[in-house]
Design an enzyme around this catalytic site. Structure first.
Site, PDB file in Angstrom:
ATOM      1  CE  LYS A 172      51.146 -29.359  53.943  1.00  0.00           C
ATOM      2  NZ  LYS A 172      51.660 -28.646  55.096  1.00  0.00           N
ATOM      3  CE  LYS A 228      52.997 -32.738  53.605  1.00  0.00           C
ATOM      4  NZ  LYS A 228      52.980 -31.697  54.546  1.00  0.00           N
TER       5      LYS A 228
HETATM    6  C1  PBG Z   1      52.813 -28.671  58.441  1.00  0.00           C
HETATM    7  C2  PBG Z   1      53.139 -29.998  57.850  1.00  0.00           C
HETATM    8  C3  PBG Z   1      52.348 -31.159  57.804  1.00  0.00           C
HETATM    9  C4  PBG Z   1      53.140 -32.150  57.232  1.00  0.00           C
HETATM   10  C5  PBG Z   1      54.356 -31.554  56.908  1.00  0.00           C
HETATM   11  N1  PBG Z   1      54.332 -30.220  57.289  1.00  0.00           N
HETATM   12  C6  PBG Z   1      51.005 -31.437  58.323  1.00  0.00           C
HETATM   13  C7  PBG Z   1      49.797 -30.818  57.770  1.00  0.00           C
HETATM   14  O1  PBG Z   1      49.799 -30.119  56.760  1.00  0.00           O
HETATM   15  O2  PBG Z   1      48.772 -31.038  58.419  1.00  0.00           O
HETATM   16  C8  PBG Z   1      52.729 -33.578  57.038  1.00  0.00           C
HETATM   17  C9  PBG Z   1      53.852 -34.537  56.862  1.00  0.00           C
HETATM   18  C10 PBG Z   1      53.530 -35.960  57.187  1.00  0.00           C
HETATM   19  O3  PBG Z   1      52.354 -36.381  57.260  1.00  0.00           O
HETATM   20  O4  PBG Z   1      54.487 -36.714  57.352  1.00  0.00           O
HETATM   21  N2  PBG Z   1      51.970 -27.888  57.683  1.00  0.00           N
HETATM   22 ZN    ZN Z   2      51.017 -26.242  58.843  1.00  0.00          ZN
END
Ligand code: PBG
Ligand code: ZN
Length: 320
Positions: A189, A242
């Site tokens: 991520k 992601k």
């Molecule tokens: C929570 C989370 C996020 C996303 C998914 N789970 C946001 C972040 O990390 O700030 C982003 C998903 C999207 O942009 O569609 N941690």
């Molecule tokens: Zn988060």
């Protein structure tokens, strides 16, 4: 040997279909949306990134279920936020899981397990002295995951990027009798600029600093592999990359290295980029979405999370 005419197989649509290597299927598509306690349904950035009030969640999913929706990914928008993110333990998500499983027993209900939607500082963990306290964060995430499993979630997806989160969740789930609940790890991520619409929808922008201390550096792919290896060792059932489109190389690496199912999340910023591109140029949104999702599939993701899933379900209906 005859002459080499590679275009022979491209000259007719049926031949093109016959030799095509990649196809999207309903089975691998996951639709993300937000659940809030009350109020009216709201759409951030036009249709697609949606906050649904708990009372309307079945009515909201019903038409898509009819179109063949197989899996949903739930996020929560709590009524209150505090330093510990305590709204994450009991709120609209837990109720929505139970309601969806009752109404659509065949739907895979997947939940995001994080604290950033619930903390007043917007960080993904418990913050003490300006830093994430790892032990307390793992404890809180475990509690959230068990509450989702109790409500009936099929898969929990820890996204806080806290070291050891997959192992902590697995132990907590097993101890609570939820050996059957799967874990989809947000393994690679990245600290991406493409989460802005999501943070708007969830009200989860960090009040200070950013997430670079726990999310990954976009310059690195080897670090992503290490995260994948650790998550596997800790008991992850599915590994996720992601965002998706700029990270196809990472998806491909994951596919080649790991024998677990691979998921990719086409995030909110990717969605809005495509929407704006289509608006500016008059290009058909569904066609662009089909191309992009098929490319993510081609790179090696079996499972794709996308805000375009409703559109895609409608076209799959018309496709062979
Ligand atoms: C929570 C989370 C996020 C996303 C998914 N789970 C946001 C972040 O990390 O700030 C982003 C998903 C999207 O942009 O569609 N941690
Ligand atoms: Zn988060």
């Amino acid at each position: 040997m005859g002459s080499i005419l590679p275009s022979r197989l491209r000259a007719k649509e049926n031949l093109r279909n016959m030799v095509s290597e990649t196809a999207l299927s309903r089975n691998g598509l996951v639709w993300p949306f937000f659940v809030k306690a009350e109020g009216r349904p709201e759409e951030v950035h036009g249709k697609g990134i949606t906050r649904v009030p708990l009372g309307e969640v079945e009515a909201f999913v019903e038409p898509l279920y009819e179109l063949g929706l197989k899996s949903a990914l739930l996020f929560g928008v709590p009524q209150r936020k505090d330093g510990a993110g305590s709204g994450a333990f009991d709120g609209p998500v837990q109720s929505a899981i139970a309601r969806l499983k009752r109404c659509f027993p065949g739907l895979n209900v997947i939940t995001d397990v994080c604290l950033c939607q619930y903390t007043d500082h917007g960080h993904c963990g418990v913050v003490e002295d300006g830093r994430i306290n790892r032990g307390k964060t793992l404890e809180a995430l475990s509690k959230v995951a068990v509450s989702h499993a109790e409500a009936g979630a099929d898969v929990v997806a820890p996204s806080a990027m806290a070291d050891g989160q997959v192992g902590a969740l697995r132990r907590a789930l097993d101890a609570a009798g939820f050996e059957g609940t799967c874990i989809m790890a947000y393994s690679a991520k990245y600290a991406s600029t493409l989460y802005a619409p999501f943070r708007e929808a969830a009200g989860s922008s960090p009040a200070f600093g950013d997430r670079a201390a726990y999310q990954m550096d976009f310059r690195n792919s080897r670090e992503g592999i290490l995260e994948g290896e650790l998550d596997l060792a800790e008991g992850a059932d599915i590994l996720m990359v992601k965002p998706a489109m700029p990270y196809l190389d990472v998806i491909k690496e994951f596919r080649e290295r790991f024998t677990r199912p691979i998921a990719a999340y086409q995030v909110s910023g990717e969605y809005v980029m495509i929407k704006e591109y289509c608006r500016a140029t008059g290009t058909d949104e569904t066609k662009v979405a089909l191309e992009m999702l098929t490319c993510i599939r081609r790179a090696g993701a079996n499972i794709i999370m996308s805000y375009f899933v409703p559109e895609i379900l409608k076209t799959l209906e018309r496709w062979p």
